[in-house]
Design an enzyme around this catalytic site. Structure first.
Site, mmCIF file in Angstrom:
data_model
loop_
_atom_site.group_PDB
_atom_site.id
_atom_site.type_symbol
_atom_site.label_atom_id
_atom_site.label_comp_id
_atom_site.label_asym_id
_atom_site.label_seq_id
_atom_site.Cartn_x
_atom_site.Cartn_y
_atom_site.Cartn_z
ATOM 1 N N LYS A 241 0.840 -1.198 0.000
ATOM 2 C CA LYS A 241 0.000 0.000 0.000
ATOM 3 C C LYS A 241 0.876 1.248 0.000
ATOM 4 O O LYS A 241 1.973 1.250 0.528
ATOM 5 C CB LYS A 241 -0.906 -0.001 1.239
ATOM 6 C CG LYS A 241 -1.937 -1.114 1.239
ATOM 7 C CD LYS A 241 -2.955 -0.948 2.341
ATOM 8 C CE LYS A 241 -2.373 -1.079 3.719
ATOM 9 N NZ LYS A 241 -3.397 -0.991 4.779
ATOM 10 N N HIS A 317 -7.752 -13.080 1.698
ATOM 11 C CA HIS A 317 -7.472 -12.387 2.958
ATOM 12 C C HIS A 317 -7.505 -13.361 4.150
ATOM 13 O O HIS A 317 -6.800 -13.156 5.146
ATOM 14 C CB HIS A 317 -8.465 -11.253 3.176
ATOM 15 C CG HIS A 317 -7.988 -10.253 4.191
ATOM 16 N ND1 HIS A 317 -7.008 -9.324 3.907
ATOM 17 C CD2 HIS A 317 -8.323 -10.057 5.496
ATOM 18 C CE1 HIS A 317 -6.773 -8.592 4.991
ATOM 19 N NE2 HIS A 317 -7.551 -9.011 5.958
ATOM 20 N N ARG A 320 -4.239 -14.794 4.476
ATOM 21 C CA ARG A 320 -3.355 -13.827 5.159
ATOM 22 C C ARG A 320 -3.466 -14.027 6.665
ATOM 23 O O ARG A 320 -2.457 -14.045 7.383
ATOM 24 C CB ARG A 320 -3.775 -12.408 4.757
ATOM 25 C CG ARG A 320 -2.922 -11.290 5.311
ATOM 26 C CD ARG A 320 -3.282 -9.996 4.591
ATOM 27 N NE ARG A 320 -2.798 -8.809 5.285
ATOM 28 C CZ ARG A 320 -1.550 -8.356 5.224
ATOM 29 N NH1 ARG A 320 -0.647 -8.998 4.522
ATOM 30 N NH2 ARG A 320 -1.204 -7.256 5.870
ATOM 31 N N HIS A 343 1.478 -4.795 8.891
ATOM 32 C CA HIS A 343 0.383 -4.215 9.657
ATOM 33 C C HIS A 343 0.803 -2.829 10.140
ATOM 34 O O HIS A 343 1.891 -2.671 10.694
ATOM 35 C CB HIS A 343 0.039 -5.091 10.868
ATOM 36 C CG HIS A 343 -0.686 -6.348 10.508
ATOM 37 N ND1 HIS A 343 -0.587 -7.501 11.241
ATOM 38 C CD2 HIS A 343 -1.536 -6.633 9.484
ATOM 39 C CE1 HIS A 343 -1.340 -8.438 10.691
ATOM 40 N NE2 HIS A 343 -1.921 -7.928 9.624
ATOM 41 N N TYR A 352 -4.319 -11.916 16.137
ATOM 42 C CA TYR A 352 -3.915 -13.262 15.736
ATOM 43 C C TYR A 352 -3.148 -13.960 16.860
ATOM 44 O O TYR A 352 -3.191 -15.172 16.997
ATOM 45 C CB TYR A 352 -3.037 -13.200 14.482
ATOM 46 C CG TYR A 352 -3.705 -12.512 13.324
ATOM 47 C CD1 TYR A 352 -4.832 -13.062 12.717
ATOM 48 C CD2 TYR A 352 -3.217 -11.310 12.822
ATOM 49 C CE1 TYR A 352 -5.448 -12.435 11.649
ATOM 50 C CE2 TYR A 352 -3.828 -10.673 11.757
ATOM 51 C CZ TYR A 352 -4.952 -11.240 11.182
ATOM 52 O OH TYR A 352 -5.551 -10.611 10.129
#
Length: 378
Positions: A241, A317, A320, A343, A352
């Site tokens: 990104k 996703h 992921r 992240h 997670y």
């Protein structure tokens, strides 16, 4: 009029396919800007330099949607086209108007086509994005002294559910094994799917292994090129990104499946068009795989691992999330996993990490000091 072919004259380090994709989004942004009011022009410049390209496009879509609503409602503007809305009319908008738009209209509306009417429903996350887009616009207009007051303080709050670790969908480690076994042997596929699998099994295996090893985003994987990989140095490049270039190390498993696919299954350069020669993952039509095709591929194989129908398979996703939880279960720190998955905030990675509780219990239960509880004692 036929559309002219777009050629990329690229002097940056970005691959041509990424530059071309960004240009497509920029063109869509310009199309939206051309049908929005002229008094927003300085705001468009602010978006161009102040936010990520995909965010810019999302904001423009939301603002255009709001302006279309104003035109259709006819209570604030007399304009028959979004481009004709006047600044004087926009200055009359109050917070209650935005709250009604988001709270009443956006929650459920209809889209009419020639042969159908589609009912559109938005959940709170979508409503929050629309509210955010309008808040950015109205704050800018107030800051630039185009409207007399900042109305954003009066926008109603939108409650978003707090992410719960137990709600995170991902494959367990044994399900990943079933997934990789399915793509290796074709088990669980229909006869028709087997025909395609025979031609694409090495490609499919490479795609799935990249997802579960690195937790790549769909866009990051789809944009990969052959030139992205430097096998001599043992790494490959991805573009994240905000155009951030990142070098990822290759492990032996991923290196093997990528090389196997390139050498044994991927069509040679002479059979591929100039535009697609560098694309890593090709369709059977010898063009770069689309995000949609990769998404469908993942759903197909994850449905086999889960023992469910294809419609209930997981998205990329979810792989992921699978990579994140698997790495943490194997003992890697949340900061290492945060770095690998890119992240922005470590609290995302901590969601997670909550799954590691069972691993802790397992360790403690198998580490007893008192002999009568020591199951490992021979």
């Amino acid at each position: 009029m036929t559309r002219k072919m777009i050629k990329v004259h690229n002097k940056s380090d970005k691959p041509n396919n990424i530059v071309q994709k960004e240009n497509e989004i920029i063109e869509k942004c310009i199309e939206l800007e051309n049908i929005l009011p002229d008094f927003m022009k300085d705001f468009f410049l602010y978006l161009k330099s102040g936010v990520a390209l995909t965010t810019r496009f999302a904001y423009l879509q939301d603002i255009h949607f709001f302006c279309k609503y104003l035109v259709s409602e006819k209570t604030i503007t007399k304009a028959s086209d979004t481009q004709d809305i006047l600044l004087e009319e926009f200055s009359q908008i109050r917070a209650r108007d935005i709250n009604r738009f988001i709270g009443e209209f956006c929650t459920r509306y209809t889209v009419e086509k020639q042969d159908s009417i589609t009912v559109m429903e938005n959940h709170n996350r979508s409503l929050a994005r629309k509210k955010s887009s309008l808040a950015v616009l109205f704050k800018y207009l107030y800051r630039d002294e185009l409207i007399p007051e900042n109305i954003t303080d009066g926008f109603n709050p939108i409650r978003l559910p707090k992410p719960q670790p137990d709600a995170i969908k991902r494959l367990e480690i044994d399900e990943v094994a079933i997934l990789l076994d399915a793509v290796e042997k074709g088990e669980g596929l229909t006869e028709k799917e087997i025909e395609y699998w025979e031609k694409t099994k090495l490609r499919d295996k490479a795609i799935l292994l990249l997802f579960v090893t690195y937790g790549l985003r769909l866009k990051e994987l789809q944009q990969l090129n052959i030139s992205s990989f430097n096998f001599g140095r043992g790494d490959f490049k991805i573009y994240r990104k905000r155009g951030k270039e990142v070098s990822m190390p290759l492990n032996k498993s991923v290196e093997k499946v990528i090389k196997d696919y390139i050498e044994k299954e991927r069509p040679g350069e002479v059979h591929v068009s100039e535009e697609n020669k560098d694309a890593l993952f090709l369709s059977l039509q010898k063009t770069r795989m689309t995000e949609r095709a990769i998404r469908e591929l993942v759903k197909k194989y994850t449905s086999i691992a889960l023992g469910t129908t294809k419609d209930h398979g997981y998205s990329p996703h979810k792989l992921r999330a699978t990579a994140a939880t698997s790495l943490i279960q194997y003992g890697f720190s949340i900061y290492d996993v945060q770095n690998l998955l890119d992240h922005d905030n470590v609290t995302t990675t901590q969601l997670y990490a909550a799954h590691k509780k069972n691993v802790k219990r397992e360790i403690v239960n198998n580490f007893e000091w008192l002999d009568e509880y020591d199951n490992n004692e021979k």
